[in-house]
Design a protein around this motif. Structure first.
Motif, PDB file in Angstrom:
ATOM      1  N   UNK A  34       0.838  -1.184   0.000  1.00 61.13           N
ATOM      2  CA  UNK A  34       0.000   0.000   0.000  1.00 61.13           C
ATOM      3  C   UNK A  34       0.878   1.242   0.000  1.00 61.13           C
ATOM      4  N   UNK A  35       0.560   2.188  -0.859  1.00 65.63           N
ATOM      5  CA  UNK A  35       1.376   3.386  -1.048  1.00 65.63           C
ATOM      6  C   UNK A  35       0.595   4.639  -0.650  1.00 65.63           C
ATOM      7  N   UNK A  36       1.307   5.759  -0.490  1.00 66.44           N
ATOM      8  CA  UNK A  36       0.670   7.051  -0.237  1.00 66.44           C
ATOM      9  C   UNK A  36      -0.328   7.314  -1.363  1.00 66.44           C
ATOM     10  N   UNK A  37      -1.530   7.703  -0.996  1.00 62.98           N
ATOM     11  CA  UNK A  37      -2.593   7.967  -1.969  1.00 62.98           C
ATOM     12  C   UNK A  37      -3.552   6.806  -2.152  1.00 62.98           C
ATOM     13  N   UNK A  38      -3.135   5.584  -1.769  1.00 67.25           N
ATOM     14  CA  UNK A  38      -4.029   4.428  -1.837  1.00 67.25           C
ATOM     15  C   UNK A  38      -5.077   4.546  -0.739  1.00 67.25           C
ATOM     16  N   UNK A  39      -6.174   3.836  -0.911  1.00 69.56           N
ATOM     17  CA  UNK A  39      -7.238   3.869   0.086  1.00 69.56           C
ATOM     18  C   UNK A  39      -7.415   2.508   0.747  1.00 69.56           C
ATOM     19  N   UNK A  40      -7.959   2.552   1.971  1.00 71.71           N
ATOM     20  CA  UNK A  40      -8.124   1.363   2.803  1.00 71.71           C
ATOM     21  C   UNK A  40      -9.597   1.205   3.183  1.00 71.71           C
ATOM     22  N   UNK A  41     -10.099  -0.014   3.042  1.00 68.77           N
ATOM     23  CA  UNK A  41     -11.415  -0.391   3.545  1.00 68.77           C
ATOM     24  C   UNK A  41     -11.185  -1.191   4.819  1.00 68.77           C
ATOM     25  N   UNK A  42     -11.671  -0.697   5.939  1.00 71.08           N
ATOM     26  CA  UNK A  42     -11.572  -1.453   7.189  1.00 71.08           C
ATOM     27  C   UNK A  42     -12.639  -2.530   7.155  1.00 71.08           C
ATOM     28  N   UNK A  43     -12.222  -3.792   7.171  1.00 71.81           N
ATOM     29  CA  UNK A  43     -13.160  -4.905   7.087  1.00 71.81           C
ATOM     30  C   UNK A  43     -13.556  -5.439   8.459  1.00 71.81           C
ATOM     31  N   UNK A  44     -12.730  -5.179   9.454  1.00 70.04           N
ATOM     32  CA  UNK A  44     -13.029  -5.581  10.834  1.00 70.04           C
ATOM     33  C   UNK A  44     -12.403  -4.540  11.741  1.00 70.04           C
ATOM     34  N   UNK A  45     -13.251  -3.785  12.462  1.00 62.84           N
ATOM     35  CA  UNK A  45     -12.708  -2.718  13.302  1.00 62.84           C
ATOM     36  C   UNK A  45     -12.659  -3.095  14.774  1.00 62.84           C
ATOM     37  N   UNK A  70       6.013   4.978   6.674  1.00 68.66           N
ATOM     38  CA  UNK A  70       7.310   4.985   7.355  1.00 68.66           C
ATOM     39  C   UNK A  70       7.799   3.550   7.497  1.00 68.66           C
ATOM     40  N   UNK A  71       9.118   3.374   7.471  1.00 68.33           N
ATOM     41  CA  UNK A  71       9.707   2.057   7.703  1.00 68.33           C
ATOM     42  C   UNK A  71       9.790   1.730   9.190  1.00 68.33           C
ATOM     43  N   UNK A  72       9.849   2.761  10.026  1.00 58.38           N
ATOM     44  CA  UNK A  72       9.921   2.579  11.474  1.00 58.38           C
ATOM     45  C   UNK A  72       8.652   3.124  12.117  1.00 58.38           C
ATOM     46  N   UNK A  73       8.314   2.582  13.273  1.00 64.21           N
ATOM     47  CA  UNK A  73       7.130   3.058  13.970  1.00 64.21           C
ATOM     48  C   UNK A  73       7.277   4.549  14.245  1.00 64.21           C
ATOM     49  N   UNK A  74       6.328   5.320  13.777  1.00 68.88           N
ATOM     50  CA  UNK A  74       6.374   6.774  13.865  1.00 68.88           C
ATOM     51  C   UNK A  74       5.001   7.279  14.259  1.00 68.88           C
ATOM     52  N   UNK A  75       4.955   8.262  15.126  1.00 68.07           N
ATOM     53  CA  UNK A  75       3.676   8.871  15.495  1.00 68.07           C
ATOM     54  C   UNK A  75       3.206   9.748  14.337  1.00 68.07           C
ATOM     55  N   UNK A  76       1.913   9.700  14.063  1.00 68.08           N
ATOM     56  CA  UNK A  76       1.338  10.555  13.032  1.00 68.08           C
ATOM     57  C   UNK A  76       1.411  12.006  13.496  1.00 68.08           C
ATOM     58  N   UNK A  79      -3.506  14.063  15.927  1.00 67.60           N
ATOM     59  CA  UNK A  79      -4.508  13.032  16.245  1.00 67.60           C
ATOM     60  C   UNK A  79      -5.600  12.957  15.194  1.00 67.60           C
ATOM     61  N   UNK A  80      -5.520  13.783  14.163  1.00 66.82           N
ATOM     62  CA  UNK A  80      -6.523  13.751  13.094  1.00 66.82           C
ATOM     63  C   UNK A  80      -6.335  12.546  12.178  1.00 66.82           C
ATOM     64  N   UNK A  81      -5.198  11.876  12.301  1.00 66.06           N
ATOM     65  CA  UNK A  81      -4.885  10.729  11.458  1.00 66.06           C
ATOM     66  C   UNK A  81      -4.909   9.455  12.291  1.00 66.06           C
ATOM     67  N   UNK A  82      -5.170   8.354  11.621  1.00 68.78           N
ATOM     68  CA  UNK A  82      -5.190   7.054  12.274  1.00 68.78           C
ATOM     69  C   UNK A  82      -3.907   6.308  11.922  1.00 68.78           C
ATOM     70  N   UNK A  83      -3.269   5.718  12.900  1.00 68.41           N
ATOM     71  CA  UNK A  83      -2.062   4.928  12.678  1.00 68.41           C
ATOM     72  C   UNK A  83      -2.477   3.531  12.225  1.00 68.41           C
ATOM     73  N   UNK A  84      -1.754   2.990  11.261  1.00 67.15           N
ATOM     74  CA  UNK A  84      -2.101   1.697  10.671  1.00 67.15           C
ATOM     75  C   UNK A  84      -0.801   0.998  10.294  1.00 67.15           C
ATOM     76  N   UNK A  95       4.608   1.286   8.504  1.00 63.57           N
ATOM     77  CA  UNK A  95       3.726   2.057   9.380  1.00 63.57           C
ATOM     78  C   UNK A  95       3.130   3.189   8.556  1.00 63.57           C
ATOM     79  N   UNK A  96       1.826   3.438   8.737  1.00 63.79           N
ATOM     80  CA  UNK A  96       1.135   4.433   7.928  1.00 63.79           C
ATOM     81  C   UNK A  96       0.315   5.382   8.786  1.00 63.79           C
ATOM     82  N   UNK A  97       0.147   6.590   8.264  1.00 67.96           N
ATOM     83  CA  UNK A  97      -0.806   7.544   8.813  1.00 67.96           C
ATOM     84  C   UNK A  97      -1.932   7.641   7.793  1.00 67.96           C
TER      85      UNK A  97
END
Length: 166
Positions: A34-45, A70-76, A79-84, A95-97
């Motif tokens: 998954x790359x920057x600009x791609x979208x995610x469907x949460x299938x189980x929250x 990010x390749x390493x765990x990084x805080x977004x 708080x407007x973003x969700x870490x994934x 690691x993604x914001x």
């Protein structure tokens, strides 16, 4: 006002996401699917084991858009973003914001401690409805009068005015 950011940091460690444009030899590389600009469907929250999949950004199920990776765990950044997180084929982790990508007139399940998940507006699973989506602003005063809460995203600027599902 409730923001989903950072609540998912620990919950999504075991997430495996299918890439939008999977390459036949993807299992041989250490590249995130998954790359920057791609979208995610949460299938189980579920708060302890969130699952998702890549999806076309125009779909109402495309609840989040990848804002940063990010390749390493990084805080977004806020708080407007969700870490994934996404497991790489080689076993590494990306690691993604994620920024909310909620669609106007669509409904979602908001359980408060997990990411939003698309829900059919006619079902009990639907807890919020996007009354209005405004691009280029974070001014909540632009929301309609029947707005119960809202979400703002600073970059790119977006405002989601939320109410009860109809």
């Amino acid at each position: 006002m409730r923001f989903p950011g950072a609540l998912l940091a620990v919950a999504a460690i075991a997430v495996a996401v299918t890439g939008c444009s999977a390459v036949d030899n993807a299992s041989k590389s250490d590249v995130a699917k998954t790359k920057v600009g791609d979208c995610i469907n949460i299938t189980d929250n579920a708060s302890n084991d969130t699952k998702g999949e890549a999806i076309d950004c125009s779909s109402p199920k495309a609840v989040y858009k990848v804002f940063q990776t990010f390749d390493n765990q990084t805080a977004c950044p806020t708080t407007d973003y969700t870490t994934y997180t996404e497991q790489r084929p080689s076993g590494g982790t990306t690691f993604m914001c994620l920024a909310p990508n909620l669609k106007q007139d669509s409904c979602y399940n908001d359980v408060g401690t997990s990411p939003y998940k698309w829900a059919d507006c006619g079902t009990p699973e639907a807890t919020i409805k996007v009354l209005q989506r405004l691009e280029g602003t974070t001014d909540e005063m632009q929301c309609p009068e029947d707005t119960q809460t809202y979400i703002t995203v600073p970059d790119p600027k977006a405002l989601f005015c939320l109410g009860a599902p109809a």
